[in-house]
Design a protein around this motif. Structure first.
Motif, PDB file in Angstrom:
ATOM      1  N   ALA A 140       0.828  -1.200   0.000  1.00  0.00           N
ATOM      2  CA  ALA A 140       0.000   0.000   0.000  1.00  0.00           C
ATOM      3  C   ALA A 140       0.868   1.258   0.000  1.00  0.00           C
ATOM      4  O   ALA A 140       0.597   2.215  -0.730  1.00  0.00           O
ATOM      5  N   ILE A 141       1.932   1.225   0.818  1.00  0.00           N
ATOM      6  CA  ILE A 141       2.819   2.386   0.875  1.00  0.00           C
ATOM      7  C   ILE A 141       3.488   2.592  -0.486  1.00  0.00           C
ATOM      8  O   ILE A 141       3.513   3.700  -1.026  1.00  0.00           O
ATOM      9  N   ALA A 142       4.015   1.499  -1.056  1.00  0.00           N
ATOM     10  CA  ALA A 142       4.684   1.598  -2.354  1.00  0.00           C
ATOM     11  C   ALA A 142       3.723   2.126  -3.408  1.00  0.00           C
ATOM     12  O   ALA A 142       4.071   2.997  -4.211  1.00  0.00           O
ATOM     13  N   GLU A 143       2.499   1.614  -3.400  1.00  0.00           N
ATOM     14  CA  GLU A 143       1.528   1.984  -4.424  1.00  0.00           C
ATOM     15  C   GLU A 143       1.184   3.477  -4.336  1.00  0.00           C
ATOM     16  O   GLU A 143       1.150   4.174  -5.354  1.00  0.00           O
ATOM     17  N   ALA A 144       0.941   3.947  -3.099  1.00  0.00           N
ATOM     18  CA  ALA A 144       0.599   5.362  -2.944  1.00  0.00           C
ATOM     19  C   ALA A 144       1.773   6.238  -3.364  1.00  0.00           C
ATOM     20  O   ALA A 144       1.595   7.250  -4.059  1.00  0.00           O
ATOM     21  N   ALA A 145       2.982   5.844  -2.965  1.00  0.00           N
ATOM     22  CA  ALA A 145       4.161   6.631  -3.331  1.00  0.00           C
ATOM     23  C   ALA A 145       4.320   6.679  -4.847  1.00  0.00           C
ATOM     24  O   ALA A 145       4.611   7.722  -5.426  1.00  0.00           O
ATOM     25  N   MET A 146       4.089   5.524  -5.502  1.00  0.00           N
ATOM     26  CA  MET A 146       4.191   5.467  -6.966  1.00  0.00           C
ATOM     27  C   MET A 146       3.139   6.350  -7.617  1.00  0.00           C
ATOM     28  O   MET A 146       3.420   7.036  -8.602  1.00  0.00           O
ATOM     29  N   ALA A 147       1.921   6.314  -7.091  1.00  0.00           N
ATOM     30  CA  ALA A 147       0.838   7.077  -7.713  1.00  0.00           C
ATOM     31  C   ALA A 147       1.139   8.569  -7.653  1.00  0.00           C
ATOM     32  O   ALA A 147       1.045   9.271  -8.662  1.00  0.00           O
ATOM     33  N   VAL A 148       1.534   9.040  -6.460  1.00  0.00           N
ATOM     34  CA  VAL A 148       1.827  10.469  -6.313  1.00  0.00           C
ATOM     35  C   VAL A 148       3.040  10.835  -7.153  1.00  0.00           C
ATOM     36  O   VAL A 148       3.044  11.836  -7.883  1.00  0.00           O
ATOM     37  N   SER A 149       4.076   9.987  -7.079  1.00  0.00           N
ATOM     38  CA  SER A 149       5.303  10.269  -7.791  1.00  0.00           C
ATOM     39  C   SER A 149       5.100  10.246  -9.311  1.00  0.00           C
ATOM     40  O   SER A 149       5.605  11.111 -10.027  1.00  0.00           O
ATOM     41  N   ALA A 150       4.315   9.271  -9.796  1.00  0.00           N
ATOM     42  CA  ALA A 150       4.060   9.186 -11.239  1.00  0.00           C
ATOM     43  C   ALA A 150       3.286  10.410 -11.714  1.00  0.00           C
ATOM     44  O   ALA A 150       3.603  11.008 -12.751  1.00  0.00           O
ATOM     45  N   GLY A 151       2.286  10.800 -10.926  1.00  0.00           N
ATOM     46  CA  GLY A 151       1.496  11.970 -11.287  1.00  0.00           C
ATOM     47  C   GLY A 151       2.350  13.222 -11.341  1.00  0.00           C
ATOM     48  O   GLY A 151       2.277  14.011 -12.282  1.00  0.00           O
ATOM     49  N   LEU A 152       3.222  13.383 -10.326  1.00  0.00           N
ATOM     50  CA  LEU A 152       4.074  14.567 -10.273  1.00  0.00           C
ATOM     51  C   LEU A 152       5.100  14.556 -11.398  1.00  0.00           C
ATOM     52  O   LEU A 152       5.449  15.608 -11.928  1.00  0.00           O
ATOM     53  N   SER A 153       5.594  13.362 -11.773  1.00  0.00           N
ATOM     54  CA  SER A 153       6.530  13.293 -12.899  1.00  0.00           C
ATOM     55  C   SER A 153       5.862  13.780 -14.170  1.00  0.00           C
ATOM     56  O   SER A 153       6.454  14.553 -14.935  1.00  0.00           O
ATOM     57  N   GLU A 154       4.612  13.320 -14.383  1.00  0.00           N
ATOM     58  CA  GLU A 154       3.879  13.771 -15.575  1.00  0.00           C
ATOM     59  C   GLU A 154       3.765  15.291 -15.572  1.00  0.00           C
ATOM     60  O   GLU A 154       3.950  15.944 -16.608  1.00  0.00           O
ATOM     61  N   VAL A 155       3.458  15.852 -14.392  1.00  0.00           N
ATOM     62  CA  VAL A 155       3.346  17.305 -14.286  1.00  0.00           C
ATOM     63  C   VAL A 155       4.679  17.961 -14.619  1.00  0.00           C
ATOM     64  O   VAL A 155       4.744  18.916 -15.405  1.00  0.00           O
ATOM     65  N   LEU A 156       5.771  17.422 -14.029  1.00  0.00           N
ATOM     66  CA  LEU A 156       7.092  18.014 -14.254  1.00  0.00           C
ATOM     67  C   LEU A 156       7.533  17.905 -15.708  1.00  0.00           C
ATOM     68  O   LEU A 156       8.179  18.794 -16.244  1.00  0.00           O
ATOM     69  N   ILE A 157       7.185  16.780 -16.346  1.00  0.00           N
ATOM     70  CA  ILE A 157       7.578  16.599 -17.735  1.00  0.00           C
ATOM     71  C   ILE A 157       6.856  17.606 -18.620  1.00  0.00           C
ATOM     72  O   ILE A 157       7.450  18.225 -19.507  1.00  0.00           O
ATOM     73  N   ASN A 158       5.571  17.798 -18.346  1.00  0.00           N
ATOM     74  CA  ASN A 158       4.803  18.729 -19.159  1.00  0.00           C
ATOM     75  C   ASN A 158       5.101  20.181 -18.809  1.00  0.00           C
ATOM     76  O   ASN A 158       5.037  21.052 -19.653  1.00  0.00           O
ATOM     77  N   TYR A 159       5.414  20.435 -17.520  1.00  0.00           N
ATOM     78  CA  TYR A 159       5.652  21.809 -17.066  1.00  0.00           C
ATOM     79  C   TYR A 159       6.886  21.870 -16.179  1.00  0.00           C
ATOM     80  O   TYR A 159       6.771  21.954 -14.963  1.00  0.00           O
ATOM     81  N   PRO A 160       8.076  21.840 -16.803  1.00  0.00           N
ATOM     82  CA  PRO A 160       9.321  21.781 -16.008  1.00  0.00           C
ATOM     83  C   PRO A 160       9.517  23.009 -15.121  1.00  0.00           C
ATOM     84  O   PRO A 160      10.279  22.950 -14.163  1.00  0.00           O
ATOM     85  N   ASP A 161       8.836  24.116 -15.425  1.00  0.00           N
ATOM     86  CA  ASP A 161       9.110  25.352 -14.694  1.00  0.00           C
ATOM     87  C   ASP A 161       8.206  25.567 -13.486  1.00  0.00           C
ATOM     88  O   ASP A 161       8.305  26.582 -12.811  1.00  0.00           O
TER      89      ASP A 161
END
Lengths: 257, 371
Positions: A140-161
């Motif tokens: 559960a911990i791994a899954e939640a961390a992955m979900a938040v981290s994956a979402g934030l990566s998508e945000v960072l990739i689309n909007y690096p600034d």
């Protein structure tokens, strides 16, 4: 062919069809996790100190679940650091709570299953229950961390600034959107499996007081509630780790281009 | 949503803390609400411990304790009773008591000399549960705000529905297990998603994907189980069974995987909406691929979530089987085979839902753009 092998093969085919190479790795991670879980039991069977087994197995299972679930290092490294931090916090809480509740081993409801067994095995069931509890919530911990981290990566990739404050807010926003269903996952995952125990309690008219103090139920409730706490802590900790590691992520992105 | 500490937020925090401390104090002093006598240990005399060995060469030590407890409720309140107790080093079903512990007493009676005697029948554990519940509520509301409150509400409602379903099932003597829990699974999904996501397109897409994914996975799972004649699945090893095990097991799979499938669907949809919000011009295909990307990376961990939950429960009993001289294979069959089947069928559902929900999300968000 045994049913388990047939189901396993079906899962493998589905995973490869949907996720390709990554799906195959996810399947392997499941196999490896099973292997390490079983290995942990065998190690404790050989009287290796349960705390040592707990720590090593937990870190291995987290690493397998995260790094084999996704090959994007931008997501996984952040998720791994965050879940290690959460794991240590949760382990401390589990140690306190299990020693307080003393809900280890077996309850009176287990008597039938234990008939003919020798239960005095010379290994502290309390320590074993710590191991079982932490392992049950690692996913559960791994899954939640992955979900938040994956979402934030998508945000960072689309909007690096995007600035740190906005990134943290995005993390919490993703957290808010997943928290309800994540809690439901855990709730159903745990209580779905204990359907028969509840039928037992209600069928035999246990009083509310008896249920609240019942050893098996308390052990189960500790797992559920601590997994809730673990997941809740994971969201801000992952977002925070992401703000520390954003440089690495944006650099990687630039290199790949 | 801002992170400013508004005055209301402070008030909510203060109320939760006060209520929490109040609830803890209450559970520490709620003995008079119990019908079963409760005693607090005031003196402990430990006897000599002696070594025990079984036929599998497991070595343990047993120690007897003579306790004096002060009875805290009921007819004998305020009097002291003698309790004898035996504990072992490993403490599987027994327990070592210390000064100050509160224990449930059974067979409380006065002997010929008027001395009260009793047996220890359990340990008072309700304070721990209340403490953890309070921590969860505190964290949920402080970290997640309104979303946390709705999540909490959905878990509470689901809990109530869960108990209701069991009552209905017991009324039918377990005759329609699948119908009862199947229709309640539908209600669970609808209510949880409504509360967590609100009444919008996001929720409808998630619900639809959840239903499709769950139904397909259960069908596939049952089909394969029938095809292989349930070989290697030991329904008799199910714990606490008071009804026909097989349908009960399928109901457990259904409920167990339901939450995970909803979780994944809404994770994917949440990311798609986040992307859409940051870039309103994003195209359908890009959304579908982003959804599949998120799904691809989430499905592995999510299958592992359920797998670890289902399998960790078998940890203690598996260890016991190994310690009783059973082979690895037999230990697996008798303790882990059901958890394994449950994990695998749930896993199939979790994987199948990825393309379903990505396509649905892409279609819905694309349509909004053209409108």
């Amino acid at each position: 062919m045994s049913s388990i092998i047939a189901l396993g093969l079906t899962l493998m085919v589905c995973m490869v069809a949907v996720g390709g190479k990554q799906g195959w790795r996810s399947f392997l991670s499941l196999l490896l996790n099973f292997g390490f879980l079983f290995f942990a039991i065998v190690l404790i069977d050989f009287h290796v100190p349960p705390m040592f087994v707990t720590l090593t197995t937990s870190i291995i299972i987290l690493a397998i679940t995260i790094f084999m679930g996704e090959d994007d290092l931008r997501t996984t490294v952040t998720a791994f650091y965050a879940s290690l931090i959460v794991m240590m916090l949760v382990l401390a809480l589990i140690l306190i709570v299990t020693h307080w509740a003393m809900a280890q081993g077996f309850g009176q409801e287990d008597s039938d299953d234990l008939e003919g067994m020798s239960i005095l095995i010379g290994i502290s069931y309390l320590k074993v229950s710590v191991t079982a509890t932490i392992i049950s919530i690692l996913g559960a911990i791994a899954e939640a961390a992955m979900a938040v981290s994956a979402g934030l990566s998508e945000v960072l990739i689309n909007y690096p600034d995007v600035d740190n404050h906005r990134l943290m807010a995005s993390g919490m926003s993703i957290g808010r959107q997943i928290i309800g269903t994540t809690l439901n996952t855990l709730f159903f995952g745990f209580f779905g499996g204990f359907l028969s125990l509840f039928i037992w309690f209600l069928g035999l008219h246990y009083s509310f007081g008896m249920i609240m103090n019942n050893k098996i139920l308390v052990a189960e409730a500790i797992e559920v509630l601590i997994s809730f706490i673990g997941v809740l802590l994971t969201v801000p900790i992952t977002a925070w780790v992401m703000t520390k590691r954003r440089g690495a992520i944006v650099d990687n992105q630039a290199k790949q281009k | 949503m801002s992170w400013k500490w508004t005055r209301t937020k402070w008030w909510v925090l203060i109320i939760i803390v006060v209520v929490g401390i109040g609830a803890m104090i209450f559970t520490m002093n709620n003995q008079r609400f119990y019908r079963q006598p409760i005693g607090q240990v005031i003196t402990v005399h430990n006897g000599q411990s002696h070594r025990t060995t079984d036929q599998f060469k497991n070595i343990d030590h047993q120690t007897s304790q003579r306790l004096t407890v002060r009875i805290m409720n009921g007819h004998y309140q305020g009097q002291t009773a003698k309790v004898s107790n035996t504990y072992s080093d490993s403490q599987p079903m027994d327990q070592r008591f210390y000064h100050g512990n509160q224990i449930f007493l059974s067979q409380l009676h006065a002997n010929k000399r008027g001395q009260l005697m009793a047996n220890a029948s359990g340990y008072k554990r309700d304070t721990v549960i209340v403490f953890l519940l309070w921590m969860v509520v505190l964290l949920l509301l402080v970290l997640m705000g309104t979303s946390g409150a709705f999540a909490l509400l959905s878990v509470v409602i689901n809990g109530i529905l869960f108990i209701l379903a069991i009552v209905i099932d017991l009324d039918n003597q377990g005759a329609h297990v699948l119908l009862t829990f199947g229709s309640l699974a539908l209600a669970f999904a609808a209510i949880s998603l409504l509360l967590v996501l609100g009444p919008n397109k996001k929720m409808l897409a998630t619900l639809l994907a959840t239903i499709v994914g769950t139904v397909i996975s259960i069908m596939v799972g049952l089909f394969i189980l029938e095809l292989t004649h349930h070989r290697g699945v030991y329904y008799e090893s199910m714990q606490y069974v008071t009804q026909v095990p097989r349908p009960l097991f399928i109901a457990e799979i259904l409920l167990g995987s339901l939450g995970a499938v909803m979780d994944e669907s809404s994770d994917i949809i949440a990311t798609l909406f986040e992307l859409k919000q940051l870039n309103p011009a994003i195209g359908r295909w890009q959304l579908f691929m982003s959804g599949r990307n998120v799904g691809k990376s989430i499905m592995g961990p999510l299958v592992n979530v359920l797998f670890l939950i289902f399998m960790a429960d078998t940890f203690t009993s598996s260890l016991l089987f190994l310690k009783n001289g059973n082979s690895w294979g037999y230990t697996f069959d008798m303790n882990m085979s059901l958890g394994m089947v449950q994990s695998l069928i749930s896993g199939i559902g979790i994987v199948i839902v990825v393309p379903v929900v990505s396509a649905l999300g892409a279609l819905l968000l694309g349509r909004r753009k053209s409108a």
